[in-house]
Design a protein around this motif. Sequence first.
Motif, PDB file in Angstrom:
ATOM      1  N   ILE A  32      -4.098  -3.239  10.838  1.00 19.33           N
ATOM      2  CA  ILE A  32      -2.450  -3.581  11.197  1.00 19.33           C
ATOM      3  C   ILE A  32      -2.269  -4.887  10.105  1.00 19.33           C
ATOM      4  CG2 ILE A  32      -3.843  -6.402  11.730  1.00 19.33           C
ATOM      5  CD1 ILE A  32      -1.458  -6.093  13.628  1.00 19.33           C
ATOM      6  N   TYR A  33      -1.073  -4.550   9.595  1.00 15.53           N
ATOM      7  CA  TYR A  33      -0.772  -4.903   8.360  1.00 15.53           C
ATOM      8  C   TYR A  33      -1.215  -5.308   7.024  1.00 15.53           C
ATOM      9  CZ  TYR A  33       0.488  -8.866  12.219  1.00 15.53           C
ATOM     10  OH  TYR A  33       1.203  -9.597  13.492  1.00 15.53           O
ATOM     11  N   SER A  34      -0.509  -3.522   6.971  1.00 16.52           N
ATOM     12  CA  SER A  34      -1.300  -3.114   6.505  1.00 16.52           C
ATOM     13  C   SER A  34      -0.224  -1.638   5.757  1.00 16.52           C
ATOM     14  CB  SER A  34      -2.613  -1.935   5.796  1.00 16.52           C
ATOM     15  OG  SER A  34      -2.928  -1.453   6.904  1.00 16.52           O
ATOM     16  N   TYR A  35      -0.037  -1.931   4.478  1.00 17.77           N
ATOM     17  CA  TYR A  35       1.026  -1.026   3.583  1.00 17.77           C
ATOM     18  C   TYR A  35       0.527   0.019   2.796  1.00 17.77           C
ATOM     19  CZ  TYR A  35       4.407  -4.355   6.489  1.00 17.77           C
ATOM     20  OH  TYR A  35       4.177  -5.548   7.717  1.00 17.77           O
ATOM     21  N   TRP A  36       0.929   0.508   2.417  1.00 17.49           N
ATOM     22  CA  TRP A  36       0.850   1.710   1.860  1.00 17.49           C
ATOM     23  C   TRP A  36       2.126   2.698   1.040  1.00 17.49           C
ATOM     24  CZ3 TRP A  36      -4.939   1.785   1.853  1.00 17.49           C
ATOM     25  CH2 TRP A  36      -5.673   1.207   2.962  1.00 17.49           C
ATOM     26  N   THR A  37       1.433   2.197  -0.448  1.00 22.07           N
ATOM     27  CA  THR A  37       3.022   2.352  -1.437  1.00 22.07           C
ATOM     28  C   THR A  37       2.251   3.632  -2.044  1.00 22.07           C
ATOM     29  OG1 THR A  37       3.233  -0.130  -0.553  1.00 22.07           O
ATOM     30  CG2 THR A  37       4.226   1.268  -2.971  1.00 22.07           C
ATOM     31  N   TRP A  38       4.022   3.711  -2.385  1.00 20.45           N
ATOM     32  CA  TRP A  38       4.073   5.058  -3.733  1.00 20.45           C
ATOM     33  C   TRP A  38       4.555   4.216  -5.173  1.00 20.45           C
ATOM     34  CZ3 TRP A  38       0.713   9.041  -4.665  1.00 20.45           C
ATOM     35  CH2 TRP A  38       0.647   9.919  -3.512  1.00 20.45           C
ATOM     36  N   ALA A  98      -0.771   2.713  -3.678  1.00 22.55           N
ATOM     37  CA  ALA A  98      -1.263   1.348  -3.541  1.00 22.55           C
ATOM     38  C   ALA A  98      -1.101   1.384  -2.492  1.00 22.55           C
ATOM     39  CB  ALA A  98      -1.274   0.862  -4.147  1.00 22.55           C
ATOM     40  N   HIS A  99      -2.420  -0.050  -2.139  1.00 23.29           N
ATOM     41  CA  HIS A  99      -2.508  -0.261  -0.483  1.00 23.29           C
ATOM     42  C   HIS A  99      -1.977  -2.450  -0.878  1.00 23.29           C
ATOM     43  CE1 HIS A  99      -4.681  -3.639   1.910  1.00 23.29           C
ATOM     44  NE2 HIS A  99      -4.639  -2.242   2.577  1.00 23.29           N
ATOM     45  N   GLY A 100      -1.635  -2.562   0.152  1.00 24.47           N
ATOM     46  CA  GLY A 100      -1.555  -4.138   0.399  1.00 24.47           C
ATOM     47  C   GLY A 100      -0.762  -4.298   1.471  1.00 24.47           C
ATOM     48  N   ALA A 104       5.138  -5.672  -1.568  1.00 21.18           N
ATOM     49  CA  ALA A 104       5.042  -6.581  -2.545  1.00 21.18           C
ATOM     50  C   ALA A 104       4.579  -6.349  -3.311  1.00 21.18           C
ATOM     51  CB  ALA A 104       6.796  -7.824  -1.895  1.00 21.18           C
ATOM     52  N   THR A 105       3.128  -6.746  -2.413  1.00 18.62           N
ATOM     53  CA  THR A 105       1.793  -6.820  -3.687  1.00 18.62           C
ATOM     54  C   THR A 105       0.747  -6.248  -3.309  1.00 18.62           C
ATOM     55  OG1 THR A 105       0.539  -8.401  -1.172  1.00 18.62           O
ATOM     56  CG2 THR A 105       2.415  -9.759  -3.339  1.00 18.62           C
ATOM     57  N   TYR A 106       0.031  -5.553  -4.251  1.00 12.90           N
ATOM     58  CA  TYR A 106      -0.867  -4.551  -4.518  1.00 12.90           C
ATOM     59  C   TYR A 106      -2.227  -5.438  -4.518  1.00 12.90           C
ATOM     60  CZ  TYR A 106       3.935  -3.079  -4.572  1.00 12.90           C
ATOM     61  OH  TYR A 106       5.144  -2.549  -4.254  1.00 12.90           O
ATOM     62  N   ASP A 107      -3.282  -5.053  -3.904  1.00 10.91           N
ATOM     63  CA  ASP A 107      -4.622  -5.309  -3.811  1.00 10.91           C
ATOM     64  C   ASP A 107      -5.335  -4.300  -4.619  1.00 10.91           C
ATOM     65  OD1 ASP A 107      -5.422  -6.521  -1.003  1.00 10.91           O
ATOM     66  OD2 ASP A 107      -4.709  -4.508  -1.708  1.00 10.91           O
ATOM     67  N   PHE A 108      -5.236  -3.236  -3.931  1.00 17.39           N
ATOM     68  CA  PHE A 108      -6.035  -1.892  -4.218  1.00 17.39           C
ATOM     69  C   PHE A 108      -4.954  -0.709  -4.792  1.00 17.39           C
ATOM     70  CE2 PHE A 108     -10.227  -3.451  -3.224  1.00 17.39           C
ATOM     71  CZ  PHE A 108      -9.600  -4.532  -1.834  1.00 17.39           C
ATOM     72  N   TRP A 109      -4.958   0.106  -5.879  1.00 10.51           N
ATOM     73  CA  TRP A 109      -4.584   1.394  -6.666  1.00 10.51           C
ATOM     74  C   TRP A 109      -5.659   2.453  -6.320  1.00 10.51           C
ATOM     75  CZ3 TRP A 109       0.429   0.383  -9.197  1.00 10.51           C
ATOM     76  CH2 TRP A 109       1.027  -1.130  -9.231  1.00 10.51           C
TER      77      TRP A 109
END
Length: 119
Positions: A32-38, A98-100, A104-109
């Motif tokens: 929950i509340y995880s965002y997976w970004t390109w 990336a994950h955040g 707007a914020t990313y903690d793991f790439w």
Amino acid sequence: QVQLQESGPGLVKPSQTLSLTCTVSGGSITTIYSYWTWIRQPPGKGLEWMGAIDYSGSTYYNPSLKSRTSISRDTFKNQFTLRLSSVTPEDTAVYYCAHGASMATYDFWGQGTQVTVSS
């Protein structure tokens, strides 16, 4: 700790569809509340946010790329996939997943993968 790894072809021909997969370990893409970004970075340019898929499967796209971009996921494999259609040489870039906890914020790439669009 969450780890991400991009995979896909390093060379794509113009007008084809670029497809990249991000494999996630150390965490679930349904948390929950995880965002997976390109995100991508063309040579000599800054980072460009392309889009994201969240823990519920909802997707979000950069308006400038929305007509060509699709992000999907496979919860069983814990992967999410980017598809970019009708590529041109301007889509040549290093592509990152990336994950955040937000978009707007990313903690793991991931380490990034070079994709070149050329005939």
